[in-house]
Design a protein around this motif. Structure first.
Motif, PDB file in Angstrom:
ATOM      1  N   THR A  79     -13.978 -22.564   9.860  1.00 53.04           N
ATOM      2  CA  THR A  79     -13.375 -23.541  10.769  1.00 53.04           C
ATOM      3  C   THR A  79     -12.181 -24.201  10.103  1.00 53.04           C
ATOM      4  O   THR A  79     -11.873 -23.931   8.928  1.00 53.04           O
ATOM      5  CB  THR A  79     -14.408 -24.615  11.146  1.00 53.04           C
ATOM      6  OG1 THR A  79     -14.677 -25.429   9.989  1.00 53.04           O
ATOM      7  CG2 THR A  79     -15.710 -23.987  11.623  1.00 53.04           C
ATOM      8  N   ASP A  80     -11.503 -25.087  10.818  1.00 51.99           N
ATOM      9  CA  ASP A  80     -10.358 -25.798  10.229  1.00 51.99           C
ATOM     10  C   ASP A  80     -10.812 -26.797   9.168  1.00 51.99           C
ATOM     11  O   ASP A  80      -9.996 -27.343   8.422  1.00 51.99           O
ATOM     12  CB  ASP A  80      -9.534 -26.498  11.310  1.00 51.99           C
ATOM     13  CG  ASP A  80     -10.383 -27.463  12.147  1.00 51.99           C
ATOM     14  OD1 ASP A  80     -11.606 -27.553  11.906  1.00 51.99           O
ATOM     15  OD2 ASP A  80      -9.816 -28.117  13.032  1.00 51.99           O
ATOM     16  N   LYS A  81     -12.120 -27.004   9.079  1.00 55.04           N
ATOM     17  CA  LYS A  81     -12.657 -27.908   8.052  1.00 55.04           C
ATOM     18  C   LYS A  81     -13.275 -27.143   6.876  1.00 55.04           C
ATOM     19  O   LYS A  81     -13.842 -27.738   5.977  1.00 55.04           O
ATOM     20  CB  LYS A  81     -13.699 -28.829   8.669  1.00 55.04           C
ATOM     21  CG  LYS A  81     -13.136 -29.779   9.713  1.00 55.04           C
ATOM     22  CD  LYS A  81     -14.216 -30.694  10.251  1.00 55.04           C
ATOM     23  CE  LYS A  81     -13.652 -31.645  11.301  1.00 55.04           C
ATOM     24  NZ  LYS A  81     -14.708 -32.539  11.846  1.00 55.04           N
ATOM     25  N   GLY A  82     -13.192 -25.818   6.939  1.00 52.82           N
ATOM     26  CA  GLY A  82     -13.747 -25.015   5.851  1.00 52.82           C
ATOM     27  C   GLY A  82     -14.859 -24.105   6.350  1.00 52.82           C
ATOM     28  O   GLY A  82     -14.991 -23.857   7.560  1.00 52.82           O
ATOM     29  N   SER A 105     -18.378 -23.086   7.531  1.00 54.73           N
ATOM     30  CA  SER A 105     -19.433 -23.800   8.257  1.00 54.73           C
ATOM     31  C   SER A 105     -20.698 -23.903   7.413  1.00 54.73           C
ATOM     32  O   SER A 105     -21.112 -22.932   6.766  1.00 54.73           O
ATOM     33  CB  SER A 105     -19.754 -23.062   9.556  1.00 54.73           C
ATOM     34  OG  SER A 105     -20.934 -23.576  10.137  1.00 54.73           O
ATOM     35  N   GLU A 110       0.796 -30.003   0.411  1.00 52.20           N
ATOM     36  CA  GLU A 110      -0.599 -29.862   0.836  1.00 52.20           C
ATOM     37  C   GLU A 110      -1.134 -28.470   0.524  1.00 52.20           C
ATOM     38  O   GLU A 110      -0.433 -27.474   0.729  1.00 52.20           O
ATOM     39  CB  GLU A 110      -0.716 -30.111   2.347  1.00 52.20           C
ATOM     40  CG  GLU A 110      -0.590 -31.562   2.745  1.00 52.20           C
ATOM     41  CD  GLU A 110      -0.919 -31.760   4.214  1.00 52.20           C
ATOM     42  OE1 GLU A 110      -1.647 -30.906   4.776  1.00 52.20           O
ATOM     43  OE2 GLU A 110      -0.467 -32.769   4.785  1.00 52.20           O
ATOM     44  N   ALA A 115      -5.469 -24.453   4.163  1.00 47.93           N
ATOM     45  CA  ALA A 115      -6.881 -24.497   4.555  1.00 47.93           C
ATOM     46  C   ALA A 115      -7.666 -23.390   3.865  1.00 47.93           C
ATOM     47  O   ALA A 115      -8.822 -23.583   3.455  1.00 47.93           O
ATOM     48  CB  ALA A 115      -6.991 -24.358   6.067  1.00 47.93           C
ATOM     49  N   GLN A 164      -8.435 -24.412   0.282  1.00 45.27           N
ATOM     50  CA  GLN A 164      -9.472 -25.442   0.239  1.00 45.27           C
ATOM     51  C   GLN A 164     -10.848 -24.861   0.552  1.00 45.27           C
ATOM     52  O   GLN A 164     -11.846 -25.216  -0.072  1.00 45.27           O
ATOM     53  CB  GLN A 164      -9.133 -26.553   1.235  1.00 45.27           C
ATOM     54  CG  GLN A 164      -7.883 -27.347   0.875  1.00 45.27           C
ATOM     55  CD  GLN A 164      -7.622 -28.484   1.846  1.00 45.27           C
ATOM     56  OE1 GLN A 164      -8.332 -29.493   1.865  1.00 45.27           O
ATOM     57  NE2 GLN A 164      -6.607 -28.322   2.686  1.00 45.27           N
ATOM     58  N   THR A 165     -10.876 -23.916   1.516  1.00 45.12           N
ATOM     59  CA  THR A 165     -12.162 -23.302   1.874  1.00 45.12           C
ATOM     60  C   THR A 165     -12.703 -22.475   0.714  1.00 45.12           C
ATOM     61  O   THR A 165     -13.898 -22.527   0.404  1.00 45.12           O
ATOM     62  CB  THR A 165     -12.003 -22.407   3.117  1.00 45.12           C
ATOM     63  OG1 THR A 165     -11.550 -23.214   4.208  1.00 45.12           O
ATOM     64  CG2 THR A 165     -13.330 -21.754   3.488  1.00 45.12           C
TER      65      THR A 165
END
Length: 637
Positions: free
Chosen positions: A205-208, A210, A258, A261, A264-265
């Motif tokens: 996901t865009d947050k990493g 799941s 930055e 993503a 970061q994931t």
């Protein structure tokens, strides 16, 4: 010939000591080991040249006068010992020696014939130079996010060749491979698999990644028709494409500082992996199995083997334990950002701004870095196999890393740290330029060997040699490996090199195929001689007939083999063996041109049999030497 050369030094040292005694000088005696043994520029001047310059000050005599006096003493008092070695002559400031050819030929060829595969392993006293030494050698150390490439091939060739040379010199060798099977680079390939091959890209996901991620096997190397390590490497390239697309988008939005993503994931996946996330570890194990399985296939193909595999996933925790204990003991300190560090200025010097240098041992999130696991691995290895020396075969770009690693281990109190050595080697590139794994521009090891094999096979077919060589595909594979390994090893390890596939396959000049051809040619000569009823004769009366300058130069070259092995083992430098084998081949070529074997048999069968013995000895040395540098010996070509 090393034993005859050494005998020259012993006799000259004895003569110098007699001269010192005659002059009543109160100076230390001359040790034979201190005598400099040179090769005169002109063979007519002798086979060994010993300069007297270094003795002029002590003896208060000019070098030419010293040389004259030394020769007089040898003739008067050391004649019996000198007679079996050669004729000692004064030539200006040198004592030159024309070796006793009959004795030398009989000695050199006799040793080769009796010692066979072990010839070269013993010094003039019959001892192995490194007997009793235990050497652990680490090489290859692949990452499990890509297949082996050209850079690995140079590393593998160096490690395997050095190991064989050390064994030949009498050392007990333990070959180890550190499989880099954990870290963020592995997570990058894993992330690409989830996105592109698992059938469930929604887990990213865009947050990493799941937290509900469940391992699902989608595409496999078999289903895609790919070698397993190549498939994992393709995933790594796919990650880089994803990262770059996201980086370009951030740059367009003015957010150049930055992290993407994807980055970061991948970092988050590493944290989860270290926490023991079961589903993530299933994917990690599957991809590692694919990578290591394919890599081991390449090892088997290229003649590389190991006594033990170490895996970072099994040693990094040991490293963390050691670092945390060192933190308690004050060896390390916790920085403001929460990371664990050490001041390494003493080992590496000041930084470019003149400040102290610090090395991170544990990141602020508690995860390990490369040097952490290297410390754990080193400690584990010493406990597993008590070595006299541990050699790391790693590229020159890691010189700083090993300086710091050895320094930290010393700070931690391990008394065996002085026995660690970094065998640094230069970069290897292709004419097209530098290779980059993440961009997919590396030259896959298997692809390179395939290309060389196909080129060799085309040469065999073009010359109509298919029936003569027996199995063209098998011979072409061996020619490819010979071309590759010789090209990689003929250069001093510390030098950068350009690998030219076309040049490496040439059957003329300083190449592996040329050396293989020379071995096949000698084998053919021996076969044809046997068919004609001619066998090698190692009798002293026969070998005494080998007086031609080309024969003598070849015998002298063969006699140098033990000293080449000893020096190559001492310097950890296979190029010395590689270049020596080329010199043997050139010397044989001249010998065979000047001194025919079969055609002379009708008029002088004993001379032909002696020359055949010399040819047989050349083949033995070629076979031995080529094995040390990973070049397959061919009976037919």
């Amino acid at each position: 010939m090393a034993d005859f050369r050494s005998s020259c030094g012993i006799i000259v040292a004895d003569a110098l000591n007699i001269l010192i005694k005659n002059k009543g000088l109160q100076v230390p005696s001359v040790e034979a080991a201190s005598i400099v043994l040179e090769t005169p520029p002109d063979p007519s001047m002798g086979d060994v040249g010993i300069p007297m310059f270094s003795f002029a000050k002590v003896l208060r005599m000019g070098p030419p006068v010293i040389a004259t006096e030394v020769v007089k003493i040898i003739e008067a008092q050391l004649a019996e010992a000198a007679a079996s070695v050669g004729n000692f002559l004064q030539t200006g400031p040198y004592v030159n020696v024309k070796l006793n050819k009959a004795s030398a030929v009989s000695s050199v060829l006799g040793k080769i014939a009796s010692q066979k595969e072990s010839f070269g392993s013993f010094d003039q006293e019959g001892k192995r130079p490194l007997s009793g030494r235990r050497v652990m050698i680490e090489f290859s150390s692949p990452n499990t996010n890509k297949p082996l490439h050209l850079g690995h091939l140079r590393n593998d060739a160096l490690g395997e060749s050095v190991s064989r040379i050390l064994k030949a010199a009498g050392a007990e060798v333990f070959k180890v491979d550190l499989i880099n099977n954990r870290g963020v680079h592995i997570c990058k390939s894993m992330l690409a698999y989830i996105v592109n091959h698992s059938g469930h890209p929604e887990y990213v996901t865009d947050k990493g990644l799941s937290p509900d991620y469940v391992f699902t096997l989608g595409d496999t190397p078999e289903s895609l028709g790919l070698k397993s390590d190549r498939f994992v490497g393709d995933c790594y390239v796919e990650f880089e494409k994803l990262r770059k697309a996201q980086a370009d988008a951030l740059e367009s939005a003015g957010k150049t500082d930055e992290p993407t993503a994807a980055e970061q994931t991948a970092q988050g996946m590493l944290v989860e992996w270290e926490k023991g996330n079961v589903e993530l570890r299933k994917l990690w194990q599957q991809m590692n199995d694919w990578a290591t399985g394919g890599i081991k296939q390449t090892y088997a193909r290229t003649g590389v083997s190991f006594d033990k595999y170490y895996f970072e996933s099994e040693t990094y925790l040991k490293g963390k334990e050691i670092i945390l204990k060192g933190l308690e003991d004050g060896v390390f300190f916790k920085a403001e950002d929460g990371s664990v560090r050490i001041d390494v200025t003493e080992a590496s010097g000041k930084n470019k701004d003149g400040g102290d240098q610090y090395k991170v041992m544990l990141r602020k999130d508690g995860t390990s870095v490369y040097i952490t696991q290297d410390i754990g691995t080193a400690v584990s290895r010493h406990a597993d196999w008590n070595f006299n020396q541990l050699v790391y075969v790693v590229g020159s770009e890691q010189q700083y890393h090993f300086k710091v690693l050895f320094y930290i281990l010393k700070k931690l109190g391990y008394d065996w740290t002085d026995n660690l050595y970094h065998l640094s080697y230069g970069m290897v590139n292709l004419p097209e330029g530098k290779m980059k794994s993440r961009e997919g521009t590396v030259v896959d090891a298997d692809d390179l060997v395939n290309s060389l094999r196909d080129g060799a096979l085309a040469e065999i077919t073009e010359k109509g040699r298919e029936e003569a060589v027996g199995n063209p595909a098998e011979v072409a594979e061996k020619v490819a490996l010979g071309a590759l390994h010789y090209f990689l090893l003929q250069t001093t390890p510390t030098k950068d090199m350009m690998f030219n596939p076309k040049e490496s396959l040439s059957f003329n000049g300083n190449t592996g195929p040329y050396l293989q051809y020379m071995g096949a040619r000698i084998s053919s000569i021996l076969r044809k001689s046997a068919e004609n009823g001619l066998a090698p004769d190692y009798g002293e009366d026969a070998l005494a007939l080998l007086t031609d300058p080309a024969e003598w130069e070849l015998v002298k070259t063969l006699g140098d083999y033990p000293s080449v092995i000893a020096k190559s083992a001492k310097d950890l430098d296979p190029s010395l063996v590689a270049n020596y084998i080329y010199e043997v081949s050139k010397a044989f070529s001249k010998f065979y041109h000047d001194c025919p074997i079969l055609s002379v048999a009708e008029g002088n069968k004993k001379l032909a049999a002696a020359r055949l013995a010399l040819a047989e000895c050349v083949r033995m040395v070629l076979r031995n030497g080529l094995d040390l540098i990973l070049v397959p010996f061919l009976e037919t070509m």
